[in-house]
Design a protein around this motif. Structure first.
Motif: not given
Length: 84
Positions: A64-81
Motif C-alpha cells: 500500500r502506498v501512503e503520501l504525507i504532505d507538509q501539514a501531515g495530511r495523508r493520501a493512500w492507495s488500496n492494496p496492490f497485491y
C-alpha cells in the motif's frame, strides 16, 4: 493536500516486481507491506519529493502506498497485491 497521481507496477528487470509512484509534492512517500516489510522515502534536508520507487523483496503479499504532505495530511492507495 497530498494527492496520489500515478501508481503502477513495472514488469521486468528481474524476479521482483517494481512499484513506481508519482504524486503531488509531499514530505514522505511510504510503501507499506505486511508486518515489517516496506520503505519510507523522504525529501533531502526537509525538502519535498513527488516520486519514489519500491522493489519488492518477495516477502510481501501486498503493498500500500501512503503520501504525507507538509501539514501531515495523508493520501493512500488500496492494496496492490504482489505475485513475487
Amino acid at each position: 493536500m497530498a494527492r496520489l497521481i500515478s501508481l503502477r507496477p513495472v514488469v521486468g528487470g528481474g524476479p521482483n516486481p517494481v512499484i513506481e509512484v508519482q504524486g503531488s509534492p509531499v514530505r514522505s512517500i511510504v510503501f507499506k507491506g505486511r508486518s515489517r516489510w516496506g520503505q519510507n522515502d523522504t525529501g533531502t534536508n526537509g525538502g519535498l519529493i513527488d516520486e519514489a520507487t519500491y522493489v519488492c523483496n518477495g516477502m510481501e503479499k501486498y503493498v500500500r502506498v501512503e503520501l504525507i504532505d507538509q501539514a501531515g495530511r495523508r493520501a493512500w492507495s488500496n492494496p496492490f497485491y504482489v505475485d513475487a
